[in-house]
Design a protein around this motif. Structure first.
Motif, PDB file in Angstrom:
ATOM      1  N   HIS A  99      14.215 -69.405  29.631  1.00 19.95           N
ATOM      2  CA  HIS A  99      13.735 -70.278  28.565  1.00 19.95           C
ATOM      3  C   HIS A  99      14.110 -69.682  27.201  1.00 19.95           C
ATOM      4  O   HIS A  99      14.488 -68.505  27.103  1.00 19.95           O
ATOM      5  CB  HIS A  99      12.211 -70.424  28.657  1.00 19.95           C
ATOM      6  CG  HIS A  99      11.719 -70.655  30.049  1.00 19.95           C
ATOM      7  ND1 HIS A  99      11.719 -71.894  30.652  1.00 19.95           N
ATOM      8  CD2 HIS A  99      11.235 -69.786  30.988  1.00 19.95           C
ATOM      9  CE1 HIS A  99      11.240 -71.791  31.887  1.00 19.95           C
ATOM     10  NE2 HIS A  99      10.948 -70.519  32.118  1.00 19.95           N
ATOM     11  N   TYR A 102       9.713 -66.981  26.876  1.00 15.93           N
ATOM     12  CA  TYR A 102       8.773 -66.842  27.987  1.00 15.93           C
ATOM     13  C   TYR A 102       7.734 -65.822  27.538  1.00 15.93           C
ATOM     14  O   TYR A 102       8.033 -64.631  27.411  1.00 15.93           O
ATOM     15  CB  TYR A 102       9.473 -66.378  29.257  1.00 15.93           C
ATOM     16  CG  TYR A 102       8.541 -66.193  30.436  1.00 15.93           C
ATOM     17  CD1 TYR A 102       8.288 -67.244  31.307  1.00 15.93           C
ATOM     18  CD2 TYR A 102       7.910 -64.976  30.667  1.00 15.93           C
ATOM     19  CE1 TYR A 102       7.426 -67.080  32.392  1.00 15.93           C
ATOM     20  CE2 TYR A 102       7.055 -64.806  31.743  1.00 15.93           C
ATOM     21  CZ  TYR A 102       6.813 -65.861  32.605  1.00 15.93           C
ATOM     22  OH  TYR A 102       5.961 -65.695  33.660  1.00 15.93           O
ATOM     23  N   SER A 125      12.604 -74.447  29.665  1.00 15.57           N
ATOM     24  CA  SER A 125      11.779 -75.079  28.636  1.00 15.57           C
ATOM     25  C   SER A 125      12.045 -74.469  27.264  1.00 15.57           C
ATOM     26  O   SER A 125      12.514 -73.327  27.147  1.00 15.57           O
ATOM     27  CB  SER A 125      10.292 -74.920  28.980  1.00 15.57           C
ATOM     28  OG  SER A 125       9.964 -75.656  30.139  1.00 15.57           O
ATOM     29  N   LYS A 128       7.731 -71.514  26.980  1.00 15.06           N
ATOM     30  CA  LYS A 128       6.838 -71.405  28.134  1.00 15.06           C
ATOM     31  C   LYS A 128       5.928 -70.208  27.947  1.00 15.06           C
ATOM     32  O   LYS A 128       6.375 -69.133  27.532  1.00 15.06           O
ATOM     33  CB  LYS A 128       7.619 -71.257  29.437  1.00 15.06           C
ATOM     34  CG  LYS A 128       6.699 -71.188  30.665  1.00 15.06           C
ATOM     35  CD  LYS A 128       7.432 -71.450  31.968  1.00 15.06           C
ATOM     36  CE  LYS A 128       6.449 -71.514  33.131  1.00 15.06           C
ATOM     37  NZ  LYS A 128       7.078 -71.956  34.385  1.00 15.06           N
ATOM     38  N   ARG A 130       2.305 -67.999  29.543  1.00 16.08           N
ATOM     39  CA  ARG A 130       1.254 -67.721  30.526  1.00 16.08           C
ATOM     40  C   ARG A 130       0.221 -66.783  29.885  1.00 16.08           C
ATOM     41  O   ARG A 130      -0.197 -65.796  30.481  1.00 16.08           O
ATOM     42  CB  ARG A 130       1.857 -67.074  31.773  1.00 16.08           C
ATOM     43  CG  ARG A 130       2.844 -67.949  32.536  1.00 16.08           C
ATOM     44  CD  ARG A 130       3.351 -67.244  33.774  1.00 16.08           C
ATOM     45  NE  ARG A 130       4.306 -68.033  34.529  1.00 16.08           N
ATOM     46  CZ  ARG A 130       3.995 -68.952  35.444  1.00 16.08           C
ATOM     47  NH1 ARG A 130       2.720 -69.216  35.687  1.00 16.08           N
ATOM     48  NH2 ARG A 130       4.924 -69.613  36.098  1.00 16.08           N
ATOM     49  N   ARG A 146      10.736 -79.014  29.104  1.00 25.19           N
ATOM     50  CA  ARG A 146       9.471 -79.327  28.452  1.00 25.19           C
ATOM     51  C   ARG A 146       9.536 -78.799  27.032  1.00 25.19           C
ATOM     52  O   ARG A 146      10.244 -77.839  26.744  1.00 25.19           O
ATOM     53  CB  ARG A 146       8.291 -78.713  29.202  1.00 25.19           C
ATOM     54  CG  ARG A 146       8.013 -79.417  30.525  1.00 25.19           C
ATOM     55  CD  ARG A 146       6.805 -78.848  31.228  1.00 25.19           C
ATOM     56  NE  ARG A 146       6.449 -79.696  32.360  1.00 25.19           N
ATOM     57  CZ  ARG A 146       6.256 -79.248  33.611  1.00 25.19           C
ATOM     58  NH1 ARG A 146       6.406 -77.965  33.877  1.00 25.19           N
ATOM     59  NH2 ARG A 146       5.923 -80.079  34.574  1.00 25.19           N
ATOM     60  N   ASP A 149       5.120 -75.566  27.513  1.00 25.56           N
ATOM     61  CA  ASP A 149       4.660 -75.437  28.896  1.00 25.56           C
ATOM     62  C   ASP A 149       3.643 -74.297  28.941  1.00 25.56           C
ATOM     63  O   ASP A 149       4.007 -73.124  28.956  1.00 25.56           O
ATOM     64  CB  ASP A 149       5.852 -75.148  29.807  1.00 25.56           C
ATOM     65  CG  ASP A 149       5.553 -75.359  31.277  1.00 25.56           C
ATOM     66  OD1 ASP A 149       4.491 -75.927  31.583  1.00 25.56           O
ATOM     67  OD2 ASP A 149       6.385 -74.968  32.111  1.00 25.56           O
ATOM     68  N   ASP A 197       0.705 -74.099  36.743  1.00 32.47           N
ATOM     69  CA  ASP A 197       2.071 -74.326  37.191  1.00 32.47           C
ATOM     70  C   ASP A 197       2.086 -75.080  38.514  1.00 32.47           C
ATOM     71  O   ASP A 197       1.139 -75.027  39.300  1.00 32.47           O
ATOM     72  CB  ASP A 197       2.773 -72.984  37.365  1.00 32.47           C
ATOM     73  CG  ASP A 197       4.171 -72.981  36.774  1.00 32.47           C
ATOM     74  OD1 ASP A 197       4.632 -74.041  36.325  1.00 32.47           O
ATOM     75  OD2 ASP A 197       4.782 -71.911  36.748  1.00 32.47           O
TER      76      ASP A 197
END
Length: 237
Positions: A99, A102, A125, A128, A130, A146, A149, A197
């Motif tokens: 991406h 990330y 994406s 992204k 997390r 996306r 994300d 996810d």
């Protein structure tokens, strides 16, 4: 790995970072020639208070990649700031694993950036994450697979990102989000994706004792969401 030490208070600024693309060559520290696999222009391991600002980041496997592992916060990045950068054209053709950004981090701040589409042919994406307590504000985004994300953290369930009080409450405000089918990669079917996810299998198969690691509370306000469609796709949030 030293679990007791994190490099801290680092600034990366005013640089153009490009060319960490699979197959490109580089000179190692001992003077030999090697080639990149899937690399990143900025790859952060366990660290705190790293600021990346006023940089151009393009033509890489990943633009910015932050790592978290071993289920421990001591092995995750924390308090990363992306500010006033231009990040676009990263990714690997045919792959959805790479991406522009990330981010797996404790409490990142992302503000004032231009995020363009990923590399032509890439399935990744634009952004992204997390992370815990994403603050994403005053940026300009063009949609790739996306636009944004925001999904569950991985490998951080025991004493890591998932266990932080801020995890699962996130803020997206003051941004311009562009989903335009006339751009080189076209528009995206699911513009802003929030929660977890895949189809829930990560949560269902978790064996770490974490009952629910999917995100729950998104504050999404004062954003401009621009859609230009030449064929049908949905606005997804």
């Amino acid at each position: 790995d030293d679990y007791n030490y994190k490099p801290s208070y680092i600034k990366i600024s005013n640089l153009e970072l490009r060319g960490t693309t699979s197959g490109n060559s580089y000179t190692t520290i001992n003077g030999s020639i090697a080639t990149y696999g899937v690399a990143a222009a900025v790859y952060l391991q366990a660290s705190r208070y790293v600021t990346i600002e006023n940089c151009i980041i393009t033509d890489n496997g990943n633009g910015v990649f932050t790592m978290a592992k071993d289920e421990l916060l001591s092995q995750a990045a924390e308090f990363v700031t992306l500010r006033n950068n231009r990040i676009f054209g990263n990714g690997v053709s045919g792959s959805y694993y790479e991406h522009n950004v990330y981010m797996q981090c404790n409490q990142p701040l992302v503000e004032g950036n231009y995020f363009g589409q990923v590399r032509t042919g890439s399935l990744g994406s634009t952004y992204k994450t997390r992370s815990s307590r994403d603050i994403i504000r005053f940026n300009y985004f063009e949609g790739s697979a996306r636009i944004l994300d925001l999904v569950n953290s991985e490998d951080q369930d025991v004493d890591g990102i998932v266990k932080q009080a801020e995890y699962g409450t996130d803020f997206i405000y003051g941004n311009i989000l562009v989903n335009d089918s006339s751009l080189p990669l076209g528009g995206t079917y699911a513009g802003v994706h929030y929660g977890g996810d895949n189809l829930g299998e990560d949560e269902a198969s978790a064996t770490t004792g974490v009952a629910d690691k999917y995100r729950k509370q998104l504050y999404f306000f004062n954003n401009v969401y621009y859609v230009k469609a030449t064929s049908g796709f949905r606005i997804c949030l």
